[in-house]
Design a protein around this motif. Structure first.
Motif, PDB file in Angstrom:
ATOM      1  N   LYS A 188      48.305  10.431  26.668  1.00 18.57           N
ATOM      2  CA  LYS A 188      49.643  10.946  26.959  1.00 18.57           C
ATOM      3  C   LYS A 188      50.029  10.687  28.417  1.00 18.57           C
ATOM      4  O   LYS A 188      51.162  10.315  28.733  1.00 18.57           O
ATOM      5  CB  LYS A 188      49.692  12.440  26.666  1.00 18.57           C
ATOM      6  CG  LYS A 188      49.637  12.793  25.187  1.00 18.57           C
ATOM      7  CD  LYS A 188      49.700  14.314  24.999  1.00 18.57           C
ATOM      8  CE  LYS A 188      49.614  14.695  23.523  1.00 18.57           C
ATOM      9  NZ  LYS A 188      49.649  16.165  23.322  1.00 18.57           N
ATOM     10  N   LEU A 189      49.063  10.907  29.329  1.00 20.21           N
ATOM     11  CA  LEU A 189      49.333  10.712  30.756  1.00 20.21           C
ATOM     12  C   LEU A 189      49.640   9.252  31.062  1.00 20.21           C
ATOM     13  O   LEU A 189      50.523   8.938  31.862  1.00 20.21           O
ATOM     14  CB  LEU A 189      48.142  11.199  31.587  1.00 20.21           C
ATOM     15  CG  LEU A 189      47.941  12.711  31.659  1.00 20.21           C
ATOM     16  CD1 LEU A 189      46.647  13.036  32.378  1.00 20.21           C
ATOM     17  CD2 LEU A 189      49.122  13.383  32.353  1.00 20.21           C
ATOM     18  N   ARG A 190      48.888   8.342  30.423  1.00 17.93           N
ATOM     19  CA  ARG A 190      49.142   6.919  30.641  1.00 17.93           C
ATOM     20  C   ARG A 190      50.535   6.529  30.145  1.00 17.93           C
ATOM     21  O   ARG A 190      51.241   5.756  30.781  1.00 17.93           O
ATOM     22  CB  ARG A 190      48.070   6.089  29.931  1.00 17.93           C
ATOM     23  CG  ARG A 190      46.713   6.141  30.613  1.00 17.93           C
ATOM     24  CD  ARG A 190      45.663   5.404  29.809  1.00 17.93           C
ATOM     25  NE  ARG A 190      44.385   5.387  30.510  1.00 17.93           N
ATOM     26  CZ  ARG A 190      43.246   4.962  29.956  1.00 17.93           C
ATOM     27  NH1 ARG A 190      43.236   4.535  28.693  1.00 17.93           N
ATOM     28  NH2 ARG A 190      42.122   4.968  30.656  1.00 17.93           N
ATOM     29  N   ALA A 191      50.915   7.061  28.987  1.00 11.22           N
ATOM     30  CA  ALA A 191      52.236   6.770  28.442  1.00 11.22           C
ATOM     31  C   ALA A 191      53.327   7.310  29.358  1.00 11.22           C
ATOM     32  O   ALA A 191      54.346   6.651  29.596  1.00 11.22           O
ATOM     33  CB  ALA A 191      52.359   7.373  27.040  1.00 11.22           C
ATOM     34  N   LYS A 192      53.107   8.531  29.899  1.00  9.27           N
ATOM     35  CA  LYS A 192      54.078   9.131  30.802  1.00  9.27           C
ATOM     36  C   LYS A 192      54.189   8.339  32.091  1.00  9.27           C
ATOM     37  O   LYS A 192      55.304   8.140  32.630  1.00  9.27           O
ATOM     38  CB  LYS A 192      53.656  10.568  31.111  1.00  9.27           C
ATOM     39  CG  LYS A 192      54.699  11.352  31.917  1.00  9.27           C
ATOM     40  CD  LYS A 192      55.981  11.516  31.139  1.00  9.27           C
ATOM     41  CE  LYS A 192      56.986  12.368  31.888  1.00  9.27           C
ATOM     42  NZ  LYS A 192      58.271  12.507  31.165  1.00  9.27           N
ATOM     43  N   ASN A 193      53.066   7.846  32.607  1.00  5.92           N
ATOM     44  CA  ASN A 193      53.059   7.044  33.826  1.00  5.92           C
ATOM     45  C   ASN A 193      53.860   5.764  33.625  1.00  5.92           C
ATOM     46  O   ASN A 193      54.655   5.361  34.480  1.00  5.92           O
ATOM     47  CB  ASN A 193      51.620   6.710  34.222  1.00  5.92           C
ATOM     48  CG  ASN A 193      51.556   5.958  35.536  1.00  5.92           C
ATOM     49  OD1 ASN A 193      52.007   6.438  36.560  1.00  5.92           O
ATOM     50  ND2 ASN A 193      50.998   4.759  35.502  1.00  5.92           N
ATOM     51  N   LYS A 194      53.660   5.124  32.474  1.00  8.84           N
ATOM     52  CA  LYS A 194      54.403   3.904  32.162  1.00  8.84           C
ATOM     53  C   LYS A 194      55.894   4.197  32.077  1.00  8.84           C
ATOM     54  O   LYS A 194      56.729   3.417  32.559  1.00  8.84           O
ATOM     55  CB  LYS A 194      53.896   3.331  30.832  1.00  8.84           C
ATOM     56  CG  LYS A 194      54.518   2.003  30.461  1.00  8.84           C
ATOM     57  CD  LYS A 194      53.893   1.466  29.181  1.00  8.84           C
ATOM     58  CE  LYS A 194      54.505   0.118  28.808  1.00  8.84           C
ATOM     59  NZ  LYS A 194      53.904  -0.415  27.549  1.00  8.84           N
ATOM     60  N   GLU A 195      56.230   5.336  31.484  1.00 10.30           N
ATOM     61  CA  GLU A 195      57.636   5.724  31.351  1.00 10.30           C
ATOM     62  C   GLU A 195      58.268   5.980  32.717  1.00 10.30           C
ATOM     63  O   GLU A 195      59.399   5.554  32.989  1.00 10.30           O
ATOM     64  CB  GLU A 195      57.719   6.989  30.497  1.00 10.30           C
ATOM     65  CG  GLU A 195      59.131   7.525  30.317  1.00 10.30           C
ATOM     66  CD  GLU A 195      59.147   8.828  29.534  1.00 10.30           C
ATOM     67  OE1 GLU A 195      60.141   9.580  29.675  1.00 10.30           O
ATOM     68  OE2 GLU A 195      58.178   9.100  28.796  1.00 10.30           O
ATOM     69  N   LEU A 196      57.517   6.638  33.617  1.00  9.49           N
ATOM     70  CA  LEU A 196      58.035   6.932  34.948  1.00  9.49           C
ATOM     71  C   LEU A 196      58.233   5.666  35.772  1.00  9.49           C
ATOM     72  O   LEU A 196      59.207   5.545  36.529  1.00  9.49           O
ATOM     73  CB  LEU A 196      57.084   7.889  35.680  1.00  9.49           C
ATOM     74  CG  LEU A 196      57.044   9.327  35.137  1.00  9.49           C
ATOM     75  CD1 LEU A 196      55.960  10.117  35.848  1.00  9.49           C
ATOM     76  CD2 LEU A 196      58.403  10.000  35.302  1.00  9.49           C
ATOM     77  N   LEU A 197      57.308   4.707  35.640  1.00  7.32           N
ATOM     78  CA  LEU A 197      57.444   3.442  36.356  1.00  7.32           C
ATOM     79  C   LEU A 197      58.681   2.681  35.897  1.00  7.32           C
ATOM     80  O   LEU A 197      59.404   2.091  36.703  1.00  7.32           O
ATOM     81  CB  LEU A 197      56.189   2.585  36.138  1.00  7.32           C
ATOM     82  CG  LEU A 197      54.927   3.053  36.861  1.00  7.32           C
ATOM     83  CD1 LEU A 197      53.740   2.191  36.461  1.00  7.32           C
ATOM     84  CD2 LEU A 197      55.112   3.002  38.373  1.00  7.32           C
ATOM     85  N   ALA A 198      58.921   2.683  34.593  1.00  4.03           N
ATOM     86  CA  ALA A 198      60.105   2.011  34.057  1.00  4.03           C
ATOM     87  C   ALA A 198      61.377   2.679  34.561  1.00  4.03           C
ATOM     88  O   ALA A 198      62.355   2.009  34.928  1.00  4.03           O
ATOM     89  CB  ALA A 198      60.058   2.025  32.530  1.00  4.03           C
ATOM     90  N   GLU A 199      61.363   4.017  34.608  1.00  2.00           N
ATOM     91  CA  GLU A 199      62.529   4.753  35.092  1.00  2.00           C
ATOM     92  C   GLU A 199      62.776   4.492  36.573  1.00  2.00           C
ATOM     93  O   GLU A 199      63.923   4.349  37.020  1.00  2.00           O
ATOM     94  CB  GLU A 199      62.316   6.249  34.863  1.00  2.00           C
ATOM     95  CG  GLU A 199      63.531   7.107  35.184  1.00  2.00           C
ATOM     96  CD  GLU A 199      64.726   6.796  34.294  1.00  2.00           C
ATOM     97  OE1 GLU A 199      65.860   7.010  34.728  1.00  2.00           O
ATOM     98  OE2 GLU A 199      64.498   6.332  33.147  1.00  2.00           O
ATOM     99  N   LYS A 200      61.680   4.395  37.339  1.00  2.00           N
ATOM    100  CA  LYS A 200      61.797   4.109  38.767  1.00  2.00           C
ATOM    101  C   LYS A 200      62.439   2.740  38.983  1.00  2.00           C
ATOM    102  O   LYS A 200      63.286   2.567  39.875  1.00  2.00           O
ATOM    103  CB  LYS A 200      60.414   4.152  39.413  1.00  2.00           C
ATOM    104  CG  LYS A 200      60.428   3.835  40.900  1.00  2.00           C
ATOM    105  CD  LYS A 200      59.023   3.862  41.470  1.00  2.00           C
ATOM    106  CE  LYS A 200      59.023   3.506  42.947  1.00  2.00           C
ATOM    107  NZ  LYS A 200      57.649   3.504  43.516  1.00  2.00           N
ATOM    108  N   GLN A 201      62.051   1.752  38.186  1.00  2.00           N
ATOM    109  CA  GLN A 201      62.611   0.419  38.300  1.00  2.00           C
ATOM    110  C   GLN A 201      64.109   0.423  37.969  1.00  2.00           C
ATOM    111  O   GLN A 201      64.908  -0.256  38.621  1.00  2.00           O
ATOM    112  CB  GLN A 201      61.876  -0.553  37.360  1.00  2.00           C
ATOM    113  CG  GLN A 201      62.296  -2.002  37.507  1.00  2.00           C
ATOM    114  CD  GLN A 201      62.012  -2.544  38.896  1.00  2.00           C
ATOM    115  OE1 GLN A 201      61.073  -2.124  39.559  1.00  2.00           O
ATOM    116  NE2 GLN A 201      62.840  -3.480  39.346  1.00  2.00           N
TER     117      GLN A 201
END
Length: 215
Positions: A29-42
């Motif tokens: 779950k944490l890895r998925a959330k991290n990926k989601e946050l990176l995409a949002e940051k971009q």
């Protein structure tokens, strides 16, 4: 299943608890959330750049309507600098790719793999790059590497050819060229180091980690 909520495979010492399974699920779950946050940051970064470009364009349009020459000059200078920065970054990337790739390719043909990093780092310091062309003392990178590896100093970096087969020609000697992998300790090793030209000696000293022996 026991009271501690454990599962075990019969005959095995491996025990997997429900806590382990929960931990693994949490990591996923944490890895998925991290990926989601990176995409949002971009996305936010892209929107910020778009907003800045829109503001610049609006300011330029207003200046054109009002005949504000100085503002137009400043806007054009800013736009030109952005383009030049992009070109400089692209040229820098291209230089790195061309120089690194060509030195690596040429060295790998005859060089000792374990010394590739030291040789390429040394060779890059000798490269002249102009108008998209990389040279060393007027020679192409491939020619420079080939010539250097064939020299007395280059023997330290040159891979020993396998001349032990029955069909080997042109080499009646069974003695491998002298090479240094550490500081010289024998008279023969010191004589070999002293026989090199300044540039060859310095390259060997860098390779063996003995900068104090440079000329």
């Amino acid at each position: 299943m026991t009271a501690e909520n454990k599962t075990a495979e019969e005959g095995s010492e491996t025990i997997i608890t429900d806590d382990d399974a929960d931990l693994q699920a949490e990591i996923v779950k944490l890895r998925a959330k991290n990926k989601e946050l990176l995409a949002e940051k971009q996305k936010v970064k892209l929107k910020a750049q778009e907003a800045q470009d829109a503001a610049d364009n609006a300011a330029t349009a207003a200046a054109e309507r009002n005949g504000d020459i100085e503002t137009l000059k400043a806007a054009h200078a800013t736009a030109l600098k952005k383009l030049q920065d992009k070109l400089d970054a692209a040229d820098s990337d291209l230089k790195t790719i061309r120089v690194d790739n060509e030195l690596t390719r040429a060295y790998n043909e005859n060089g000792r793999p374990e010394l590739a990093e030291q040789f390429i780092a040394w060779a890059k310091g000798r490269v002249q790059y102009e108008n998209g062309t990389a040279t060393v003392d007027g020679s192409s990178l491939g020619d420079f590497v080939e010539t250097y590896l064939s020299s007395a100093g280059g023997a330290h970096f040159r891979r020993v050819a396998d001349n032990s087969g029955s069909g080997a020609l042109g080499n009646s000697s069974t003695t491998a060229p002298l090479r240094l992998t550490k500081r010289p300790t024998t008279p023969a090793e010191w004589d070999y180091l002293d026989s090199l030209s300044t540039s060859e000696r310095n390259a060997v000293c860098d390779a063996i980690g003995a900068p104090d022996l440079k000329e």
